[in-house]
Motif scaffolding. Structure first.
Motif, PDB file in Angstrom:
ATOM      1  N   HIS A 281       9.125   3.476   0.240  1.00 48.83           N
ATOM      2  CA  HIS A 281       7.981   3.018   1.487  1.00 48.83           C
ATOM      3  C   HIS A 281       7.108   1.982   0.762  1.00 48.83           C
ATOM      4  O   HIS A 281       6.463   2.034  -0.007  1.00 48.83           O
ATOM      5  CB  HIS A 281       7.126   4.443   1.662  1.00 48.83           C
ATOM      6  CG  HIS A 281       6.361   4.847   1.388  1.00 48.83           C
ATOM      7  ND1 HIS A 281       5.160   4.804   0.949  1.00 48.83           N
ATOM      8  CD2 HIS A 281       6.639   5.881   0.220  1.00 48.83           C
ATOM      9  CE1 HIS A 281       4.310   5.479  -0.535  1.00 48.83           C
ATOM     10  NE2 HIS A 281       5.577   6.213  -0.510  1.00 48.83           N
ATOM     11  N   ASP A 293       2.377   4.296  -6.310  1.00 44.93           N
ATOM     12  CA  ASP A 293       2.782   5.053  -4.673  1.00 44.93           C
ATOM     13  C   ASP A 293       3.100   4.070  -3.615  1.00 44.93           C
ATOM     14  O   ASP A 293       1.978   3.969  -2.854  1.00 44.93           O
ATOM     15  CB  ASP A 293       1.571   6.414  -4.859  1.00 44.93           C
ATOM     16  CG  ASP A 293       2.506   7.245  -3.532  1.00 44.93           C
ATOM     17  OD1 ASP A 293       3.444   6.952  -2.920  1.00 44.93           O
ATOM     18  OD2 ASP A 293       1.757   7.858  -3.199  1.00 44.93           O
ATOM     19  N   ASP A 294       3.750   3.328  -3.040  1.00 45.45           N
ATOM     20  CA  ASP A 294       5.126   3.269  -3.584  1.00 45.45           C
ATOM     21  C   ASP A 294       5.961   1.996  -4.362  1.00 45.45           C
ATOM     22  O   ASP A 294       6.882   1.371  -3.937  1.00 45.45           O
ATOM     23  CB  ASP A 294       5.796   3.825  -2.871  1.00 45.45           C
ATOM     24  CG  ASP A 294       7.227   4.156  -3.352  1.00 45.45           C
ATOM     25  OD1 ASP A 294       7.599   3.750  -4.570  1.00 45.45           O
ATOM     26  OD2 ASP A 294       8.539   4.356  -2.252  1.00 45.45           O
ATOM     27  N   GLU A 327       4.865   6.167   5.886  1.00 45.24           N
ATOM     28  CA  GLU A 327       5.245   7.730   5.138  1.00 45.24           C
ATOM     29  C   GLU A 327       4.344   8.318   5.054  1.00 45.24           C
ATOM     30  O   GLU A 327       3.924   9.591   5.289  1.00 45.24           O
ATOM     31  CB  GLU A 327       6.176   7.649   4.053  1.00 45.24           C
ATOM     32  CG  GLU A 327       7.003   8.281   3.269  1.00 45.24           C
ATOM     33  CD  GLU A 327       6.312   9.155   1.765  1.00 45.24           C
ATOM     34  OE1 GLU A 327       6.702  10.637   1.565  1.00 45.24           O
ATOM     35  OE2 GLU A 327       5.288   8.862   2.212  1.00 45.24           O
ATOM     36  N   GLU A 328       3.389   7.510   4.030  1.00 44.81           N
ATOM     37  CA  GLU A 328       2.290   8.516   3.930  1.00 44.81           C
ATOM     38  C   GLU A 328       1.950   9.764   4.860  1.00 44.81           C
ATOM     39  O   GLU A 328       1.439  10.245   4.903  1.00 44.81           O
ATOM     40  CB  GLU A 328       0.994   8.050   3.142  1.00 44.81           C
ATOM     41  CG  GLU A 328       1.616   6.632   2.606  1.00 44.81           C
ATOM     42  CD  GLU A 328       1.725   8.093   0.805  1.00 44.81           C
ATOM     43  OE1 GLU A 328       1.439   9.191   1.377  1.00 44.81           O
ATOM     44  OE2 GLU A 328       2.172   7.967   0.153  1.00 44.81           O
ATOM     45  N   ASP A 355      10.565   7.393  -4.786  1.00 42.55           N
ATOM     46  CA  ASP A 355       8.951   6.997  -4.107  1.00 42.55           C
ATOM     47  C   ASP A 355       8.217   8.298  -5.217  1.00 42.55           C
ATOM     48  O   ASP A 355       7.914   9.240  -4.575  1.00 42.55           O
ATOM     49  CB  ASP A 355       9.255   7.878  -3.030  1.00 42.55           C
ATOM     50  CG  ASP A 355       7.213   8.355  -2.585  1.00 42.55           C
ATOM     51  OD1 ASP A 355       6.563   7.332  -2.923  1.00 42.55           O
ATOM     52  OD2 ASP A 355       7.585   9.008  -1.207  1.00 42.55           O
ATOM     53  N   TYR A 421       2.174  11.302 -12.623  1.00 43.55           N
ATOM     54  CA  TYR A 421       1.808  10.562 -11.614  1.00 43.55           C
ATOM     55  C   TYR A 421       0.500  11.352 -11.275  1.00 43.55           C
ATOM     56  O   TYR A 421       0.122  10.669 -10.053  1.00 43.55           O
ATOM     57  CB  TYR A 421       3.701  11.149 -11.105  1.00 43.55           C
ATOM     58  CG  TYR A 421       3.461  10.693  -9.219  1.00 43.55           C
ATOM     59  CD1 TYR A 421       3.869   9.643  -9.199  1.00 43.55           C
ATOM     60  CD2 TYR A 421       3.724  11.690  -8.408  1.00 43.55           C
ATOM     61  CE1 TYR A 421       3.381   8.791  -8.123  1.00 43.55           C
ATOM     62  CE2 TYR A 421       3.643  11.149  -7.032  1.00 43.55           C
ATOM     63  CZ  TYR A 421       4.089   9.821  -6.523  1.00 43.55           C
ATOM     64  OH  TYR A 421       4.043   9.605  -5.760  1.00 43.55           O
TER      65      TYR A 421
HETATM   66 ZN   LIG Z   1       5.197   7.695  -2.105  1.00 46.88          ZN
END
Ligand SMILES: [Zn+2]
Length: 468
Positions: A281, A293-294, A327-328, A355, A421
Protein backbone atom coordinates in the motif's frame (compact mmCIF):
# COMPACT_ATOMS: atom_id res chain seq x y z
CA UNK A 1 18.01 -32.54 -12.43
CA UNK A 2 18.59 -34.19 -9.09
CA UNK A 3 22.05 -32.71 -8.89
CA UNK A 4 20.88 -29.14 -9.37
CA UNK A 5 18.01 -29.63 -6.93
CA UNK A 6 20.32 -31.04 -4.32
CA UNK A 7 22.24 -27.82 -4.21
CA UNK A 8 19.21 -26.05 -2.76
CA UNK A 9 17.57 -28.67 -0.67
CA UNK A 10 20.35 -29.52 1.71
CA UNK A 11 18.56 -31.53 4.36
CA UNK A 12 15.77 -32.97 2.19
CA UNK A 13 16.00 -36.70 1.65
CA UNK A 14 16.34 -38.26 -1.77
CA UNK A 15 13.01 -40.01 -1.19
CA UNK A 16 11.23 -36.70 -0.69
CA UNK A 17 12.90 -35.28 -3.78
CA UNK A 18 11.66 -38.25 -5.77
CA UNK A 19 8.06 -37.61 -4.63
CA UNK A 20 8.38 -33.93 -5.53
CA UNK A 21 9.84 -34.78 -8.89
CA UNK A 22 6.94 -37.12 -9.71
CA UNK A 23 4.33 -34.39 -9.35
CA UNK A 24 6.64 -31.62 -10.66
CA UNK A 25 4.22 -29.21 -12.35
CA UNK A 26 6.89 -26.52 -12.75
CA UNK A 27 9.45 -27.12 -15.47
CA UNK A 28 13.12 -27.41 -14.62
CA UNK A 29 13.97 -24.63 -17.07
CA UNK A 30 11.57 -22.27 -15.25
CA UNK A 31 13.05 -23.23 -11.89
CA UNK A 32 16.48 -22.47 -13.32
CA UNK A 33 15.40 -18.99 -14.40
CA UNK A 34 13.86 -18.42 -10.96
CA UNK A 35 17.12 -19.50 -9.38
CA UNK A 36 19.06 -16.98 -11.46
CA UNK A 37 16.57 -14.25 -10.52
CA UNK A 38 16.82 -15.17 -6.87
CA UNK A 39 20.60 -15.00 -6.86
CA UNK A 40 20.57 -11.76 -8.81
CA UNK A 41 18.19 -10.29 -6.22
CA UNK A 42 20.51 -11.30 -3.39
CA UNK A 43 23.48 -9.69 -5.08
CA UNK A 44 22.16 -6.67 -6.83
CA UNK A 45 18.54 -5.88 -6.09
CA UNK A 46 18.07 -2.33 -4.96
CA UNK A 47 14.73 -2.13 -3.21
CA UNK A 48 16.37 0.13 -0.63
CA UNK A 49 16.80 2.98 -3.11
CA UNK A 50 13.05 2.83 -3.84
CA UNK A 51 12.02 3.14 -0.17
CA UNK A 52 14.72 5.77 0.30
CA UNK A 53 13.29 7.77 -2.58
CA UNK A 54 9.70 7.46 -1.31
CA UNK A 55 10.52 8.48 2.26
CA UNK A 56 12.88 11.34 1.33
CA UNK A 57 11.02 12.76 -1.68
CA UNK A 58 7.44 12.21 -0.45
CA UNK A 59 7.41 11.28 3.24
CA UNK A 60 4.08 11.15 5.12
CA UNK A 61 1.20 10.31 2.76
CA UNK A 62 -2.04 9.73 4.59
CA UNK A 63 -4.93 9.09 2.17
CA UNK A 64 -6.55 12.25 0.85
CA UNK A 65 -3.70 14.60 1.83
CA UNK A 66 -1.23 16.57 -0.31
CA UNK A 67 1.39 13.96 0.62
CA UNK A 68 -0.84 11.27 -0.84
CA UNK A 69 -1.14 13.25 -4.09
CA UNK A 70 2.64 13.51 -4.26
CA UNK A 71 2.98 9.77 -3.58
CA UNK A 72 0.64 8.93 -6.47
CA UNK A 73 2.74 11.08 -8.84
CA UNK A 74 5.97 9.61 -7.42
CA UNK A 75 4.80 6.02 -7.91
CA UNK A 76 3.88 6.55 -11.56
CA UNK A 77 7.17 8.24 -12.34
CA UNK A 78 9.14 5.56 -10.51
CA UNK A 79 7.46 2.66 -12.30
CA UNK A 80 7.94 4.32 -15.69
CA UNK A 81 11.60 4.96 -14.94
CA UNK A 82 12.08 1.32 -13.88
CA UNK A 83 10.86 -0.06 -17.20
CA UNK A 84 7.30 -1.28 -16.56
CA UNK A 85 5.33 -1.87 -19.79
CA UNK A 86 2.16 -0.10 -18.62
CA UNK A 87 1.63 2.36 -15.76
CA UNK A 88 -1.81 3.73 -14.90
CA UNK A 89 -4.03 4.80 -12.01
CA UNK A 90 -7.55 3.95 -10.92
CA UNK A 91 -9.43 6.51 -8.87
CA UNK A 92 -10.90 5.71 -5.47
CA UNK A 93 -12.97 7.85 -3.11
CA UNK A 94 -11.68 8.48 0.38
CA UNK A 95 -12.96 10.09 3.55
CA UNK A 96 -10.69 12.99 4.38
CA UNK A 97 -9.66 14.37 7.75
CA UNK A 98 -7.20 17.00 8.98
CA UNK A 99 -5.14 16.39 12.10
CA UNK A 100 -4.88 19.44 14.31
CA UNK A 101 -3.41 19.45 17.81
CA UNK A 102 -3.77 17.02 20.72
CA UNK A 103 -2.65 17.95 24.23
CA UNK A 104 -3.21 16.02 27.45
CA UNK A 105 -2.12 16.72 31.01
CA UNK A 106 -2.87 15.31 34.42
CA UNK A 107 -4.40 18.11 36.49
CA UNK A 108 -4.84 16.17 39.77
CA UNK A 109 -3.54 14.69 41.95
CA UNK A 110 -0.04 14.92 40.38
CA UNK A 111 -0.11 17.53 37.60
CA UNK A 112 2.14 16.76 34.64
CA UNK A 113 1.93 16.53 30.86
CA UNK A 114 1.18 13.33 28.90
CA UNK A 115 2.34 12.41 25.38
CA UNK A 116 -0.66 11.60 23.18
CA UNK A 117 -1.85 11.60 19.59
CA UNK A 118 -5.33 11.54 18.08
CA UNK A 119 -6.49 8.27 16.61
CA UNK A 120 -7.43 8.54 12.94
CA UNK A 121 -10.60 10.50 12.19
CA UNK A 122 -10.99 11.38 15.87
CA UNK A 123 -13.21 14.19 17.17
CA UNK A 124 -12.22 17.44 18.89
CA UNK A 125 -12.80 18.63 22.45
CA UNK A 126 -14.94 21.75 23.01
CA UNK A 127 -12.99 24.99 22.54
CA UNK A 128 -10.70 25.41 25.55
CA UNK A 129 -10.59 21.65 26.24
CA UNK A 130 -12.30 19.38 28.73
CA UNK A 131 -11.29 18.06 32.13
CA UNK A 132 -12.64 14.82 33.54
CA UNK A 133 -11.82 11.94 35.84
CA UNK A 134 -10.16 8.81 34.46
CA UNK A 135 -11.88 5.44 34.69
CA UNK A 136 -9.61 2.51 33.80
CA UNK A 137 -10.52 -0.69 31.93
CA UNK A 138 -8.31 -3.73 31.34
CA UNK A 139 -9.54 -3.98 27.74
CA UNK A 140 -12.41 -2.95 25.50
CA UNK A 141 -14.47 -5.98 26.59
CA UNK A 142 -14.40 -4.68 30.17
CA UNK A 143 -15.55 -1.26 28.95
CA UNK A 144 -18.36 -2.86 26.93
CA UNK A 145 -19.55 -4.75 30.04
CA UNK A 146 -19.38 -1.73 32.37
CA UNK A 147 -22.63 0.03 33.38
CA UNK A 148 -23.03 3.42 31.68
CA UNK A 149 -23.19 5.22 35.07
CA UNK A 150 -19.58 4.19 35.74
CA UNK A 151 -18.41 5.77 32.46
CA UNK A 152 -20.72 8.74 31.90
CA UNK A 153 -18.91 12.09 31.85
CA UNK A 154 -15.52 10.44 32.46
CA UNK A 155 -12.50 9.63 30.30
CA UNK A 156 -12.44 5.89 29.62
CA UNK A 157 -8.82 4.63 29.73
CA UNK A 158 -8.25 1.28 27.99
CA UNK A 159 -5.03 -0.13 29.37
CA UNK A 160 -4.30 -3.34 27.46
CA UNK A 161 -0.69 -4.33 26.72
CA UNK A 162 0.26 -5.89 23.39
CA UNK A 163 2.44 -9.03 23.42
CA UNK A 164 5.57 -9.12 21.24
CA UNK A 165 5.78 -12.00 18.72
CA UNK A 166 7.64 -12.77 15.49
CA UNK A 167 4.27 -13.34 13.81
CA UNK A 168 2.79 -10.12 15.18
CA UNK A 169 -0.07 -12.15 16.61
CA UNK A 170 -0.34 -9.89 19.65
CA UNK A 171 -1.78 -7.18 17.39
CA UNK A 172 -5.18 -8.77 16.82
CA UNK A 173 -6.28 -8.86 20.48
CA UNK A 174 -4.76 -5.44 21.31
CA UNK A 175 -6.15 -3.58 18.31
CA UNK A 176 -9.75 -4.22 19.39
CA UNK A 177 -9.37 -1.38 21.88
CA UNK A 178 -8.32 1.00 19.12
CA UNK A 179 -10.97 -0.03 16.64
CA UNK A 180 -13.92 -0.35 19.07
CA UNK A 181 -12.92 1.69 22.15
CA UNK A 182 -14.16 5.12 21.05
CA UNK A 183 -17.51 3.70 19.93
CA UNK A 184 -17.97 1.85 23.24
CA UNK A 185 -16.99 4.94 25.25
CA UNK A 186 -19.26 7.26 23.25
CA UNK A 187 -22.25 4.94 23.56
CA UNK A 188 -21.90 5.00 27.36
CA UNK A 189 -21.71 8.79 27.48
CA UNK A 190 -17.97 9.08 28.19
CA UNK A 191 -16.33 12.48 27.68
CA UNK A 192 -13.38 10.94 25.81
CA UNK A 193 -11.34 7.76 25.33
CA UNK A 194 -7.66 7.28 26.12
CA UNK A 195 -5.90 4.16 24.83
CA UNK A 196 -2.60 2.56 25.78
CA UNK A 197 -0.91 2.58 22.36
CA UNK A 198 -1.14 -0.62 20.36
CA UNK A 199 2.59 -1.30 20.18
CA UNK A 200 5.45 -3.24 21.74
CA UNK A 201 7.98 -0.44 22.45
CA UNK A 202 8.64 1.55 25.56
CA UNK A 203 9.47 4.75 23.67
CA UNK A 204 7.62 7.96 24.32
CA UNK A 205 5.86 7.77 20.94
CA UNK A 206 2.11 7.21 20.77
CA UNK A 207 0.80 4.93 17.99
CA UNK A 208 -2.04 6.31 15.90
CA UNK A 209 -4.33 4.18 13.71
CA UNK A 210 -7.83 3.80 12.42
CA UNK A 211 -10.94 3.26 14.49
CA UNK A 212 -14.46 2.31 13.64
CA UNK A 213 -16.43 5.55 13.26
CA UNK A 214 -19.33 4.68 10.97
CA UNK A 215 -22.69 5.25 12.62
CA UNK A 216 -21.27 6.56 15.90
CA UNK A 217 -23.83 9.25 16.78
CA UNK A 218 -21.81 11.39 19.17
CA UNK A 219 -18.12 10.65 18.56
CA UNK A 220 -15.83 11.70 21.43
CA UNK A 221 -12.12 12.60 21.33
CA UNK A 222 -9.99 9.45 21.17
CA UNK A 223 -6.26 9.56 21.90
CA UNK A 224 -3.43 7.06 22.13
CA UNK A 225 -0.96 7.42 25.01
CA UNK A 226 2.66 6.36 24.57
CA UNK A 227 3.49 3.26 26.64
CA UNK A 228 5.46 5.19 29.32
CA UNK A 229 2.55 7.63 29.66
CA UNK A 230 0.09 4.76 30.05
CA UNK A 231 2.40 3.35 32.76
CA UNK A 232 2.38 6.74 34.48
CA UNK A 233 -1.39 6.99 34.49
CA UNK A 234 -1.64 3.40 35.72
CA UNK A 235 0.74 4.15 38.62
CA UNK A 236 -1.25 7.24 39.61
CA UNK A 237 -4.51 5.28 39.56
CA UNK A 238 -2.96 2.63 41.83
CA UNK A 239 -2.65 5.24 44.56
CA UNK A 240 -6.42 5.14 44.92
CA UNK A 241 -7.24 8.84 44.52
CA UNK A 242 -9.29 10.19 41.61
CA UNK A 243 -7.04 11.11 38.67
CA UNK A 244 -8.17 14.03 36.53
CA UNK A 245 -6.92 14.74 33.04
CA UNK A 246 -7.37 17.78 30.83
CA UNK A 247 -7.58 17.22 27.07
CA UNK A 248 -7.38 19.84 24.37
CA UNK A 249 -7.85 18.39 20.89
CA UNK A 250 -8.66 19.84 17.51
CA UNK A 251 -9.17 17.89 14.29
CA UNK A 252 -11.36 18.48 11.28
CA UNK A 253 -13.54 16.18 9.20
CA UNK A 254 -13.35 17.21 5.53
CA UNK A 255 -15.44 16.43 2.45
CA UNK A 256 -14.68 13.14 0.69
CA UNK A 257 -12.08 13.36 -2.06
CA UNK A 258 -10.16 11.31 -4.61
CA UNK A 259 -7.12 9.12 -4.18
CA UNK A 260 -5.71 6.45 -6.49
CA UNK A 261 -4.50 2.89 -6.78
CA UNK A 262 -1.29 3.09 -8.82
CA UNK A 263 -0.73 0.11 -11.09
CA UNK A 264 2.27 -1.02 -13.09
CA UNK A 265 2.43 -4.07 -15.35
CA UNK A 266 4.96 -6.34 -16.92
CA UNK A 267 2.72 -7.62 -19.70
CA UNK A 268 2.63 -11.38 -20.29
CA UNK A 269 3.93 -12.82 -23.59
CA UNK A 270 1.37 -15.62 -24.01
CA UNK A 271 -1.57 -14.95 -21.72
CA UNK A 272 -1.48 -11.21 -21.12
CA UNK A 273 -5.05 -11.22 -19.78
CA UNK A 274 -4.10 -13.58 -16.94
CA UNK A 275 -2.59 -11.80 -13.97
CA UNK A 276 -0.36 -12.46 -11.00
CA UNK A 277 -1.17 -9.53 -8.70
CA UNK A 278 1.51 -8.45 -6.23
CA UNK A 279 0.74 -5.50 -4.02
CA UNK A 280 1.69 -3.15 -1.22
CA UNK A 281 0.00 0.00 0.00
CA UNK A 282 1.14 3.44 -1.03
CA UNK A 283 -0.53 5.44 1.74
CA UNK A 284 0.89 5.74 5.25
CA UNK A 285 0.01 7.36 8.54
CA UNK A 286 0.95 10.98 8.82
CA UNK A 287 3.40 11.21 11.71
CA UNK A 288 6.32 9.10 10.42
CA UNK A 289 7.63 8.75 6.88
CA UNK A 290 6.03 5.34 6.40
CA UNK A 291 9.32 3.54 5.76
CA UNK A 292 8.23 0.25 7.33
CA UNK A 293 4.50 0.72 6.74
CA UNK A 294 4.52 0.33 3.88
CA UNK A 295 7.41 1.92 2.01
CA UNK A 296 9.35 -1.31 2.38
CA UNK A 297 6.51 -3.29 0.79
CA UNK A 298 6.26 -0.81 -2.09
CA UNK A 299 9.99 -1.22 -2.66
CA UNK A 300 9.94 -5.04 -2.44
CA UNK A 301 7.15 -5.64 -4.96
CA UNK A 302 8.30 -2.89 -7.33
CA UNK A 303 11.87 -4.18 -7.39
CA UNK A 304 10.56 -7.73 -7.88
CA UNK A 305 8.74 -6.69 -11.05
CA UNK A 306 11.74 -4.68 -12.25
CA UNK A 307 13.99 -7.74 -12.01
CA UNK A 308 11.48 -9.86 -13.94
CA UNK A 309 11.15 -7.11 -16.58
CA UNK A 310 14.92 -7.33 -17.11
CA UNK A 311 14.70 -10.93 -18.36
CA UNK A 312 15.23 -11.45 -22.10
CA UNK A 313 11.56 -12.42 -22.46
CA UNK A 314 8.35 -11.55 -20.63
CA UNK A 315 6.81 -14.26 -18.42
CA UNK A 316 3.81 -16.16 -19.81
CA UNK A 317 1.22 -14.07 -17.91
CA UNK A 318 1.07 -10.47 -16.76
CA UNK A 319 2.68 -9.45 -13.51
CA UNK A 320 0.60 -6.59 -12.09
CA UNK A 321 1.98 -4.49 -9.26
CA UNK A 322 -0.83 -2.68 -7.44
CA UNK A 323 0.16 0.04 -4.98
CA UNK A 324 -3.12 0.33 -3.12
CA UNK A 325 -4.41 3.66 -1.86
CA UNK A 326 -6.01 4.25 1.53
CA UNK A 327 -5.20 0.88 3.11
CA UNK A 328 -4.70 2.46 6.52
CA UNK A 329 -8.19 3.88 6.72
CA UNK A 330 -9.94 0.59 6.03
CA UNK A 331 -8.56 -1.26 2.95
CA UNK A 332 -10.38 1.34 0.87
CA UNK A 333 -8.27 0.95 -2.29
CA UNK A 334 -8.50 -2.85 -2.27
CA UNK A 335 -12.26 -2.87 -1.67
CA UNK A 336 -12.91 -0.40 -4.47
CA UNK A 337 -10.52 -2.31 -6.77
CA UNK A 338 -12.41 -5.55 -6.21
CA UNK A 339 -15.79 -3.81 -6.72
CA UNK A 340 -14.60 -2.23 -9.96
CA UNK A 341 -13.10 -5.50 -11.26
CA UNK A 342 -15.89 -7.99 -10.54
CA UNK A 343 -15.89 -9.06 -14.20
CA UNK A 344 -12.19 -9.87 -14.41
CA UNK A 345 -11.38 -11.13 -10.90
CA UNK A 346 -11.32 -14.67 -12.30
CA UNK A 347 -8.32 -13.62 -14.43
CA UNK A 348 -6.27 -12.99 -11.29
CA UNK A 349 -4.64 -16.34 -10.73
CA UNK A 350 -2.89 -15.40 -7.50
CA UNK A 351 -2.65 -12.40 -5.16
CA UNK A 352 -0.02 -11.49 -2.58
CA UNK A 353 0.96 -8.37 -0.64
CA UNK A 354 4.03 -7.18 1.26
CA UNK A 355 2.84 -5.14 4.25
CA UNK A 356 4.63 -6.17 7.42
CA UNK A 357 7.76 -4.03 7.49
CA UNK A 358 11.26 -4.83 6.38
CA UNK A 359 12.22 -7.92 8.40
CA UNK A 360 13.48 -11.10 6.72
CA UNK A 361 10.98 -13.52 5.25
CA UNK A 362 10.94 -16.70 7.35
CA UNK A 363 7.77 -18.54 6.27
CA UNK A 364 5.96 -19.28 3.03
CA UNK A 365 2.18 -19.58 3.44
CA UNK A 366 -0.36 -20.29 0.75
CA UNK A 367 -4.07 -20.43 0.13
CA UNK A 368 -4.35 -22.75 -2.84
CA UNK A 369 -6.23 -26.00 -3.45
CA UNK A 370 -4.48 -29.01 -1.88
CA UNK A 371 -4.22 -30.57 -5.32
CA UNK A 372 -1.77 -27.76 -6.18
CA UNK A 373 0.58 -28.20 -3.22
CA UNK A 374 3.25 -29.70 -5.49
CA UNK A 375 3.76 -26.23 -7.02
CA UNK A 376 4.41 -24.73 -3.60
CA UNK A 377 6.77 -27.60 -2.81
CA UNK A 378 8.77 -26.82 -5.92
CA UNK A 379 8.86 -23.12 -5.00
CA UNK A 380 10.14 -24.19 -1.59
CA UNK A 381 13.20 -25.78 -3.22
CA UNK A 382 14.32 -22.26 -4.10
CA UNK A 383 12.97 -20.55 -0.97
CA UNK A 384 14.45 -22.91 1.65
CA UNK A 385 18.04 -21.76 1.06
CA UNK A 386 16.88 -18.24 1.94
CA UNK A 387 16.02 -19.48 5.44
CA UNK A 388 12.32 -19.81 4.68
CA UNK A 389 10.16 -22.64 5.99
CA UNK A 390 6.88 -23.94 4.61
CA UNK A 391 3.95 -22.58 6.62
CA UNK A 392 0.20 -23.14 6.47
CA UNK A 393 -2.47 -22.96 3.79
CA UNK A 394 -4.48 -20.25 5.56
CA UNK A 395 -2.70 -17.22 4.12
CA UNK A 396 -4.77 -14.08 3.63
CA UNK A 397 -2.03 -12.87 1.28
CA UNK A 398 -1.81 -9.65 3.36
CA UNK A 399 -4.39 -7.02 4.39
CA UNK A 400 -5.39 -5.75 0.94
CA UNK A 401 -5.11 -9.26 -0.56
CA UNK A 402 -7.63 -10.56 1.97
CA UNK A 403 -10.35 -8.66 0.09
CA UNK A 404 -9.50 -10.68 -3.04
CA UNK A 405 -9.25 -13.96 -1.12
CA UNK A 406 -12.76 -13.37 0.23
CA UNK A 407 -13.87 -13.60 -3.42
CA UNK A 408 -12.07 -16.87 -4.10
CA UNK A 409 -8.75 -15.59 -5.47
CA UNK A 410 -5.85 -17.92 -4.47
CA UNK A 411 -3.12 -16.29 -2.38
CA UNK A 412 0.44 -16.69 -1.26
CA UNK A 413 2.18 -15.01 1.65
CA UNK A 414 5.87 -14.47 2.36
CA UNK A 415 5.72 -13.94 6.11
CA UNK A 416 8.29 -11.50 7.49
CA UNK A 417 9.88 -11.44 10.91
CA UNK A 418 7.75 -8.86 12.70
CA UNK A 419 9.44 -9.04 16.10
CA UNK A 420 10.11 -5.29 16.20
CA UNK A 421 7.53 -4.11 13.66
CA UNK A 422 5.11 -2.90 16.33
CA UNK A 423 7.83 -0.89 18.08
CA UNK A 424 7.50 1.65 15.25
CA UNK A 425 4.14 0.95 13.58
CA UNK A 426 2.03 4.13 13.11
CA UNK A 427 4.44 6.33 15.09
CA UNK A 428 6.65 9.32 14.19
CA UNK A 429 9.48 6.79 14.63
CA UNK A 430 8.56 4.77 11.48
CA UNK A 431 11.50 6.12 9.50
CA UNK A 432 14.11 4.92 7.00
CA UNK A 433 16.82 4.07 9.55
CA UNK A 434 14.68 1.06 10.61
CA UNK A 435 15.10 -0.53 7.15
CA UNK A 436 18.06 -2.89 6.63
CA UNK A 437 19.03 -2.99 2.92
CA UNK A 438 20.31 -6.59 3.24
CA UNK A 439 16.97 -7.78 4.61
CA UNK A 440 15.23 -6.13 1.67
CA UNK A 441 17.44 -8.12 -0.73
CA UNK A 442 16.39 -11.35 0.94
CA UNK A 443 12.74 -10.27 0.62
CA UNK A 444 13.10 -9.48 -3.09
CA UNK A 445 14.87 -12.82 -3.65
CA UNK A 446 11.88 -14.66 -2.18
CA UNK A 447 9.31 -12.50 -3.96
CA UNK A 448 10.96 -12.90 -7.34
CA UNK A 449 10.93 -16.71 -7.06
CA UNK A 450 7.25 -16.81 -6.10
CA UNK A 451 6.11 -14.13 -8.57
CA UNK A 452 8.07 -15.36 -11.58
CA UNK A 453 7.07 -19.00 -11.17
CA UNK A 454 3.39 -18.10 -10.71
CA UNK A 455 3.52 -15.90 -13.82
CA UNK A 456 5.39 -18.51 -15.88
CA UNK A 457 3.80 -21.84 -14.84
CA UNK A 458 1.56 -23.67 -17.25
CA UNK A 459 -1.56 -24.40 -15.21
CA UNK A 460 -3.17 -22.20 -12.60
CA UNK A 461 -4.50 -22.64 -9.07
CA UNK A 462 -8.21 -22.52 -9.87
CA UNK A 463 -10.27 -20.85 -7.12
CA UNK A 464 -10.29 -21.26 -3.35
CA UNK A 465 -13.40 -21.64 -1.20
CA UNK A 466 -14.84 -18.39 0.13
CA UNK A 467 -15.79 -18.08 3.76
CA UNK A 468 -19.41 -17.07 3.72
ZN1 LIG B 1 0.49 -1.31 6.37
Amino acid sequence: MLKSLKKFTGGLSVALLAVTAQAAPLKQEDLSVAEVLRDRALESSDAYSIVESLTVEVGPRRAGTKGDERAVAWAQEKMKALGFDRVYTEQIDVKRWARGHAHAEVTAPFPQPLVVTSLGYGASTPEGGLTAEIVEFADVEALLKAPARKVKGKIAFINKRMERARTGEGYGPAVQGRSQGMRAAAEKGAAAMLLRSVGTDSDRFPHTGMMSIDGVENPVPALALSAPDANLLEAMLKRGKPVEVKLNVHNEALADGPSFNVIGEVVGREKPEEVVLIGAHLDSWDEGTGALDDGAGVAIVTETARLIAELPQRPRRTLRVVLFGAEEIGLVGAKQYVDAHQNDLDKIIMVSESDFGAGKVWRFDTRIPESKFAIADQMMQLLAPLGIERGNNKSSGGPDSSVFVAQGVPAMGLYQDGSDYFDYHHTPNDTLDKVDPENLKQNVAAWVVMSFLAAEMEGDFGRVPTEH
